[in-house]
Structures are given as structure tokens and as C-alpha cells.
Scaffold this active site. Structure first.
Site, short mmCIF file in Angstrom:
data_model
loop_
_atom_site.label_atom_id
_atom_site.label_comp_id
_atom_site.label_asym_id
_atom_site.label_seq_id
_atom_site.Cartn_x
_atom_site.Cartn_y
_atom_site.Cartn_z
N SER A 138 45.92 35.74 25.64
CA SER A 138 47.07 36.64 25.63
C SER A 138 47.98 36.22 24.48
O SER A 138 48.00 35.03 24.10
CB SER A 138 47.83 36.51 26.95
OG SER A 138 49.08 37.16 26.86
N TYR A 151 50.77 31.60 34.31
CA TYR A 151 49.92 32.57 33.57
C TYR A 151 49.89 32.21 32.08
O TYR A 151 48.81 32.09 31.49
CB TYR A 151 50.46 33.99 33.77
CG TYR A 151 49.68 35.01 32.95
CD1 TYR A 151 48.46 35.51 33.40
CD2 TYR A 151 50.17 35.46 31.72
CE1 TYR A 151 47.75 36.43 32.64
CE2 TYR A 151 49.46 36.38 30.96
CZ TYR A 151 48.25 36.86 31.42
OH TYR A 151 47.54 37.77 30.67
N1 LIG Z 1 47.23 44.16 30.21
C1 LIG Z 1 47.87 43.27 29.48
O1 LIG Z 1 49.05 43.49 29.12
C2 LIG Z 1 47.20 41.99 29.08
C3 LIG Z 1 47.79 41.24 28.05
C4 LIG Z 1 47.19 40.04 27.69
C5 LIG Z 1 46.02 39.61 28.31
N2 LIG Z 1 45.47 40.38 29.30
C6 LIG Z 1 44.27 39.87 29.96
O2 LIG Z 1 43.26 40.86 29.97
C7 LIG Z 1 42.40 40.62 31.09
C8 LIG Z 1 42.20 41.95 31.83
O3 LIG Z 1 43.44 42.33 32.41
P1 LIG Z 1 43.86 43.86 32.61
O4 LIG Z 1 45.17 44.02 31.98
O5 LIG Z 1 42.74 44.74 32.24
O6 LIG Z 1 44.16 43.89 34.19
P2 LIG Z 1 43.31 44.41 35.45
O7 LIG Z 1 43.05 45.86 35.33
O8 LIG Z 1 44.03 43.90 36.63
O9 LIG Z 1 41.93 43.66 35.28
C9 LIG Z 1 41.69 42.38 35.78
C10 LIG Z 1 40.21 42.23 36.01
O10 LIG Z 1 39.97 40.88 36.45
C11 LIG Z 1 39.16 40.94 37.60
N3 LIG Z 1 39.39 39.77 38.44
C12 LIG Z 1 40.58 39.28 38.91
N4 LIG Z 1 40.35 38.22 39.70
C13 LIG Z 1 38.99 38.03 39.72
C14 LIG Z 1 38.12 37.12 40.37
N5 LIG Z 1 38.58 36.14 41.17
N6 LIG Z 1 36.78 37.23 40.17
C15 LIG Z 1 36.29 38.21 39.38
N7 LIG Z 1 37.05 39.11 38.74
C16 LIG Z 1 38.39 39.02 38.92
C17 LIG Z 1 39.52 42.25 38.29
O11 LIG Z 1 38.43 42.69 39.08
P3 LIG Z 1 38.40 42.67 40.71
O12 LIG Z 1 39.81 42.84 41.19
O13 LIG Z 1 37.48 43.81 41.05
O14 LIG Z 1 37.82 41.33 41.05
C18 LIG Z 1 39.69 43.18 37.09
O15 LIG Z 1 38.44 43.70 36.69
C19 LIG Z 1 43.05 39.52 31.93
O16 LIG Z 1 42.44 38.30 31.66
C20 LIG Z 1 44.49 39.53 31.42
O17 LIG Z 1 45.11 38.28 31.58
C21 LIG Z 1 46.02 41.55 29.69
#
Ligand SMILES: NC(=O)c1ccc[n+]([C@@H]2O[C@H](COP(=O)([O-])OP(=O)(O)OC[C@H]3O[C@@H](n4cnc5c(N)ncnc54)[C@H](OP(=O)(O)O)[C@@H]3O)[C@@H](O)[C@H]2O)c1
Length: 245
Positions: A138, A151
Site C-alpha cells: 500500500s 495495517y
Molecule cells: N482499496 C484500497 O484502497 C487499497 C489500497 C492499498 C492496498 N490495498 C490492498 O489491496 C488488497 C485488496 O483489497 P481490496 O481493496 O480489493 O479489498 P477487498 O475487496 O476487501 O478485498 C480483500 C480480499 O482479501 C480476501 N481476504 C481477506 N481475508 C482473507 C483470508 N483470511 N484468507 C483469504 N482471503 C482473504 C477477501 O476475500 P474473502 O473475504 O472472500 O476471504 C478479498 O478477496 C488488500 O491487500 C489491500 O490491503 C487496497
């Protein structure tokens, strides 16, 4: 990493960035399998996107990672790309004892989950002619959002882990790429409608364009993430931290 012709497993591909990336990479000519805990989401994805494979995985559980690994490598022996997308993000009030539970869950999923995935897949991937591990950190790994201390720390840890992994794997067939997104409109922490966050499709388009433009990239930093990523080098870290505080 070449942009097509791969077989890609995205752990954490059931929603948000992971699912959008899966759909785009599938259209680019890759075989893509997405994983996550939510069975209902996996079934919906199979129905809506028949080209995508699905597998249940909980990265908090090493046995579940091993089962998912065995499943995807048996069904897709050409698997050559692992994306460690799984992550959670929750606010913590460090003056409240409840925050410890959030911190421990965050470390388990974001740090241990990534390290366990890498450990499980490296021996398999290094046997492939050309392989890639993409970790997902991130922009907050580089300047923290004080509301989510563990985080930010978890993403800084995975940045550092990826740097070491890249050096250790330099003599193997495995390339290591870190994607450090800015705020993107997903439900990760309720920012799906936030004007301050990037639209999901615009973010994934930029990621694909950067990967295409620089197949040897170590980091994928979209324009909106550059301010935080390079704040320290640019000499405006304190100003950026004040903005996030
Ligand atoms: N959106 C942002 O602003 C942002 C910014 C920087 C970095 N990121 C990073 O991008 C990544 C994806 O996030 P997103 O924004 O797309 O949010 P999201 O839609 O909530 O996606 C999170 C994903 O992680 C999975 N996950 C969570 N806990 C898990 C576990 N214990 N085992 C397996 N899978 C798990 C969820 O699947 P299930 O719930 O089905 O398990 C979901 O597919 C994350 O690592 C996040 O930190 C996001």
C-alpha cells in the site's frame, strides 16, 4: 512479467482489486484462478465469469493454504504467477484494549498470510521456466495513516519482505513485483464511494499499462500513489503525515 500467456492464482480475488485484476488479466489472455474464504462469492464468480477458476482459501490457516495449493497446481500444472492480494484493514484505537485483537488479526492475514503463501508456492514456482510472485502492499507502507497503525505496519513489513525475497530469488526463475496501491474504491474499509479514492477500473487499467510498459518492474506505483511512495525521498514526509493525521 509478460502480460499474457500466464496461469495466475490470485489469493484474495473474490472482490475489489483482486477480482477486477482477475477479470482484466483473463481478458489479456491469461488463465486466472481466484481464491478467498467466501463460498457464496466464489459461486457468484463462477456464474458471472465462467473463464475464471475458483478455489476456497483462508490465508490465516496453513492447512487451507496447502489444500488450495494442491488444488490449483493439480488442476493448473502450468501455474506460474502467484498474487498475494488477501488483506484486511480496520481502524484501531490504541487507547482501547479491543485494538489488540484487530492488530493480531491484521498481522495474521496481511503479514503471515503473505509469507505463508510465498513459502508454500516458491518450491513449485521455481520449477517453472518463468514465474512471478506479486505482493500487494500500500502507499500507506511509506507514510502511515495513523487511524490504522497495524495495517500500515503490515504493509511496510511486506514491502521489506518483498525486497529480501527478490534478492534471495534473483538466481531463480521467479521475478518479484510489489504493487503499492493508493486509496482505491473498494469495500476494504468502506471507501467504495469515496471521491478521495481512485475508481477501481482506472486503477487496474493503470496497473496493467505499467506492467505492460515495464516487464522487469520491481514496483508498480500508479501516479496517485507516487506522492506517498516517494515522500521521504522528496523531503515532504512530515507534510504527508500531517495530511493523513
Ligand atoms: N482499496 C484500497 O484502497 C487499497 C489500497 C492499498 C492496498 N490495498 C490492498 O489491496 C488488497 C485488496 O483489497 P481490496 O481493496 O480489493 O479489498 P477487498 O475487496 O476487501 O478485498 C480483500 C480480499 O482479501 C480476501 N481476504 C481477506 N481475508 C482473507 C483470508 N483470511 N484468507 C483469504 N482471503 C482473504 C477477501 O476475500 P474473502 O473475504 O472472500 O476471504 C478479498 O478477496 C488488500 O491487500 C489491500 O490491503 C487496497
Amino acid at each position: 512479467m509478460r502480460i499474457s500467456g500466464n496461469t495466475i492464482f490470485i489469493a484474495g480475488g473474490t472482490s475489489g482489486i483482486g477480482l477486477e485484476l482477475a477479470i482484466r488479466l483473463s481478458k489479456e489472455g491469461n488463465a486466472v484462478i481466484v481464491g478467498g474464504r467466501r463460498r457464496d462469492r466464489l459461486e457468484e464468480i463462477t456464474a458471472a465469469h465462467p473463464a475464471l477458476g475458483t478455489v476456497e482459501i483462508d490465508v490465516d490457516d496453513t492447512a487451507s493454504i496447502r489444500r488450495a495449493f494442491e488444488h490449483v497446481t493439480a488442476s493448473h500444472p502450468a501455474l506460474n504467477v502467484l498474487v498475494t492480494m488477501s488483506g484486511i484493514m480496520h481502524p484501531e484505537d490504541l487507547t482501547s484494549p479491543d485494538s489488540l485483537q484487530i492488530a493480531e488479526r491484521t498481522v495474521t492475514t496481511n503479514i503471515l498470510g503473505t509469507i505463508r503463501l510465498a513459502s508454500q508456492f516458491i518450491p513449485f514456482l521455481r520449477e517453472q521456466e518463468a514465474a512471478t510472485i506479486i505482493t500487494v502492499t500500500s502507499a500507506l507502507a511509506f507514510v502511515p495513516l495513523p487511524m490504522t497503525p497495524t495495517y500500515n505496519a503490515s504493509k511496510a513489513a511486506i514491502h521489506s519482505f518483498t525486497e529480501s525475497m527478490r534478492v534471495q530469488l534473483a538466481d531463480t526463475s521467479i521475478q518479484c513485483i510489489e504493487i503499492a496501491p493508493p486509496g482505491v474504491r473498494t469495500t476494504l474499509m468502506g471507501q467504495e464511494d469515496s471521491e478521495a479514492a481512485m475508481p477501481l477500473d482506472a486503477f487496474v487499467n493503470e496497473v496493467i499499462a505499467l506492467l505492460e510498459a515495464n516487464p522487469e518492474a520491481k514496483e508498480i506505483i500508479v501516479e496517485a500513489a507516487a506522492g506517498l511512495r516517494y515522500a521521504e525521498a522528496n523531503g515532504n514526509y512530515d507534510e504527508m503525515l500531517a495530511m493523513l493525521s
